[in-house]
Design a protein around this motif. Structure first.
Motif, PDB file in Angstrom:
ATOM      1  N   GLY A 129      -2.379  -3.372   5.082  1.00 12.65           N
ATOM      2  CA  GLY A 129      -3.215  -4.443   4.528  1.00 12.65           C
ATOM      3  C   GLY A 129      -2.477  -5.761   4.547  1.00 12.65           C
ATOM      4  O   GLY A 129      -3.033  -6.796   4.938  1.00 12.65           O
ATOM      5  N   ASP A 130      -1.204  -5.746   4.156  1.00  9.28           N
ATOM      6  CA  ASP A 130      -0.379  -6.953   4.204  1.00  9.28           C
ATOM      7  C   ASP A 130      -0.240  -7.442   5.648  1.00  9.28           C
ATOM      8  O   ASP A 130      -0.352  -8.637   5.920  1.00  9.28           O
ATOM      9  N   ALA A 131       0.015  -6.496   6.566  1.00 11.25           N
ATOM     10  CA  ALA A 131       0.191  -6.868   7.973  1.00 11.25           C
ATOM     11  C   ALA A 131      -1.063  -7.522   8.541  1.00 11.25           C
ATOM     12  O   ALA A 131      -0.972  -8.385   9.416  1.00 11.25           O
ATOM     13  N   GLY A 132      -2.218  -7.133   8.036  1.00  4.64           N
ATOM     14  CA  GLY A 132      -3.480  -7.703   8.498  1.00  4.64           C
ATOM     15  C   GLY A 132      -3.913  -8.937   7.725  1.00  4.64           C
ATOM     16  O   GLY A 132      -4.980  -9.492   7.982  1.00  4.64           O
ATOM     17  N   GLY A 133      -3.097  -9.359   6.751  1.00  2.13           N
ATOM     18  CA  GLY A 133      -3.427 -10.555   5.982  1.00  2.13           C
ATOM     19  C   GLY A 133      -4.507 -10.347   4.926  1.00  2.13           C
ATOM     20  O   GLY A 133      -5.113 -11.313   4.466  1.00  2.13           O
ATOM     21  N   MET A 134      -4.733  -9.106   4.513  1.00  4.99           N
ATOM     22  CA  MET A 134      -5.763  -8.821   3.519  1.00  4.99           C
ATOM     23  C   MET A 134      -5.340  -9.352   2.154  1.00  4.99           C
ATOM     24  O   MET A 134      -4.183  -9.221   1.760  1.00  4.99           O
TER      25      MET A 134
ATOM     26  N   ILE B 267      -3.910  -4.289  14.566  1.00  2.51           N
ATOM     27  CA  ILE B 267      -2.604  -4.256  13.916  1.00  2.51           C
ATOM     28  C   ILE B 267      -1.718  -3.301  14.707  1.00  2.51           C
ATOM     29  O   ILE B 267      -2.050  -2.124  14.859  1.00  2.51           O
ATOM     30  N   ASP B 268      -0.618  -3.814  15.196  1.00  2.60           N
ATOM     31  CA  ASP B 268       0.348  -3.016  15.943  1.00  2.60           C
ATOM     32  C   ASP B 268       1.288  -2.369  14.937  1.00  2.60           C
ATOM     33  O   ASP B 268       2.169  -3.033  14.385  1.00  2.60           O
ATOM     34  N   LEU B 269       1.103  -1.079  14.676  1.00  2.00           N
ATOM     35  CA  LEU B 269       1.910  -0.398  13.660  1.00  2.00           C
ATOM     36  C   LEU B 269       3.400  -0.421  13.972  1.00  2.00           C
ATOM     37  O   LEU B 269       4.222  -0.363  13.055  1.00  2.00           O
ATOM     38  N   SER B 270       3.749  -0.555  15.245  1.00  2.00           N
ATOM     39  CA  SER B 270       5.176  -0.581  15.589  1.00  2.00           C
ATOM     40  C   SER B 270       5.863  -1.859  15.100  1.00  2.00           C
ATOM     41  O   SER B 270       7.086  -1.916  15.049  1.00  2.00           O
ATOM     42  N   THR B 271       5.074  -2.867  14.724  1.00  2.00           N
ATOM     43  CA  THR B 271       5.650  -4.124  14.223  1.00  2.00           C
ATOM     44  C   THR B 271       5.617  -4.224  12.702  1.00  2.00           C
ATOM     45  O   THR B 271       6.136  -5.191  12.139  1.00  2.00           O
ATOM     46  N   VAL B 272       5.010  -3.244  12.040  1.00  2.00           N
ATOM     47  CA  VAL B 272       4.898  -3.279  10.579  1.00  2.00           C
ATOM     48  C   VAL B 272       6.173  -2.675   9.982  1.00  2.00           C
ATOM     49  O   VAL B 272       6.542  -1.541  10.315  1.00  2.00           O
TER      50      VAL B 272
ATOM     51  N   GLY C 232      -5.575  -3.620  -0.828  1.00  2.00           N
ATOM     52  CA  GLY C 232      -4.387  -3.158  -0.129  1.00  2.00           C
ATOM     53  C   GLY C 232      -4.698  -1.893   0.636  1.00  2.00           C
ATOM     54  O   GLY C 232      -5.580  -1.127   0.258  1.00  2.00           O
ATOM     55  N   ALA C 233      -3.996  -1.691   1.732  1.00  2.00           N
ATOM     56  CA  ALA C 233      -4.127  -0.481   2.530  1.00  2.00           C
ATOM     57  C   ALA C 233      -2.733  -0.100   3.004  1.00  2.00           C
ATOM     58  O   ALA C 233      -2.053  -0.900   3.647  1.00  2.00           O
ATOM     59  N   ASN C 234      -2.316   1.099   2.637  1.00  2.00           N
ATOM     60  CA  ASN C 234      -0.983   1.573   2.995  1.00  2.00           C
ATOM     61  C   ASN C 234      -1.087   2.922   3.693  1.00  2.00           C
ATOM     62  O   ASN C 234      -1.845   3.795   3.251  1.00  2.00           O
ATOM     63  N   LEU C 235      -0.327   3.077   4.768  1.00  2.00           N
ATOM     64  CA  LEU C 235      -0.208   4.362   5.437  1.00  2.00           C
ATOM     65  C   LEU C 235       1.095   4.980   4.933  1.00  2.00           C
ATOM     66  O   LEU C 235       2.180   4.458   5.198  1.00  2.00           O
ATOM     67  N   VAL C 236       0.965   6.051   4.163  1.00  2.00           N
ATOM     68  CA  VAL C 236       2.110   6.666   3.486  1.00  2.00           C
ATOM     69  C   VAL C 236       2.477   7.965   4.191  1.00  2.00           C
ATOM     70  O   VAL C 236       1.607   8.789   4.478  1.00  2.00           O
ATOM     71  N   THR C 237       3.765   8.127   4.472  1.00  2.00           N
ATOM     72  CA  THR C 237       4.283   9.346   5.082  1.00  2.00           C
ATOM     73  C   THR C 237       5.162  10.065   4.074  1.00  2.00           C
ATOM     74  O   THR C 237       5.999   9.445   3.410  1.00  2.00           O
ATOM     75  N   LEU C 238       4.946  11.371   3.953  1.00  2.00           N
ATOM     76  CA  LEU C 238       5.740  12.211   3.054  1.00  2.00           C
ATOM     77  C   LEU C 238       6.463  13.275   3.869  1.00  2.00           C
ATOM     78  O   LEU C 238       5.827  14.062   4.573  1.00  2.00           O
ATOM     79  N   ASN C 239       7.776  13.287   3.776  1.00  2.00           N
ATOM     80  CA  ASN C 239       8.561  14.355   4.393  1.00  2.00           C
ATOM     81  C   ASN C 239       8.345  15.644   3.600  1.00  2.00           C
ATOM     82  O   ASN C 239       7.862  15.604   2.459  1.00  2.00           O
ATOM     83  N   PRO C 240       8.711  16.785   4.178  1.00  2.00           N
ATOM     84  CA  PRO C 240       8.579  18.037   3.430  1.00  2.00           C
ATOM     85  C   PRO C 240       9.255  17.936   2.059  1.00  2.00           C
ATOM     86  O   PRO C 240      10.382  17.452   1.937  1.00  2.00           O
ATOM     87  N   GLY C 241       8.532  18.351   1.020  1.00  2.00           N
ATOM     88  CA  GLY C 241       9.039  18.335  -0.340  1.00  2.00           C
ATOM     89  C   GLY C 241       8.852  17.024  -1.077  1.00  2.00           C
ATOM     90  O   GLY C 241       9.069  16.954  -2.278  1.00  2.00           O
TER      91      GLY C 241
END
Length: 152
Positions: free
Chosen positions: A34-39, A4-9, A43-52
């Motif tokens: 998970g969606d990008a991989g057709g699962m 899975i190329d994360l730059s295309t998700v 589900g599988a999500n990579l979540v990013t949290l900014n400060p706060g």
């Protein structure tokens, strides 16, 4: 297994929560890998949290297990029994049906990220610990109401 190329998700921002709770998710973004991989079974999500930022409102699932691994930085796990800091490479598990409201908060000055993996239950019940809200899903479509079932 295809890479899975994360730059295309697509990056997902915003919230599915109704107002005023949607505003509390500012600074949170995710990649639905998970969606990008057709699962279809989890589900599988990579979540990013900014400060706060925080991952969600504190919640627990009736039918879905959740597994979380911190992948970058450090995050504070807030649950019913208190708080604990998790660093990159550490895990937390939330079994279905355990009434332990939880979420993650980024108290650092840099971004942090985690991978969350969970079941794709078509019917679900989610309760939010600190606010008068619950979510029910039928066939994967979530409806948010107050805990007594009344609409917002």
């Amino acid at each position: 297994m295809p890479k899975i190329d994360l730059s295309t998700v697509p990056v997902k921002t915003g919230s599915v929560y109704p107002a005023p709770y949607d505003a509390e998710m500012e600074g949170r973004s995710s990649l639905r890998i998970g969606d990008a991989g057709g699962m279809s079974q989890f589900g599988a999500n990579l979540v990013t949290l900014n400060p706060g930022a925080k991952s969600s409102l504190r919640h627990w699932h009736q039918y879905e297990d959740e597994l979380v691994m911190v992948t970058e930085g450090f995050l504070t796990l807030v649950e019913d029994s208190g708080s604990v800091v998790l660093t990159a490479g550490e895990f937390a598990a939330f079994p279905a049906g355990v009434k332990n409201g939880h979420h993650f908060v980024n108290h650092s000055e840099t971004k942090a990220a985690f991978l969350v993996i969970g079941a794709r239950e078509r019917d679900e019940y989610v309760e939010y610990s600190d606010v008068d809200m619950k979510a029910t899903a039928q066939n994967g479509n979530y409806v948010f109401t107050r805990k007594d079932g009344s609409e917002f």
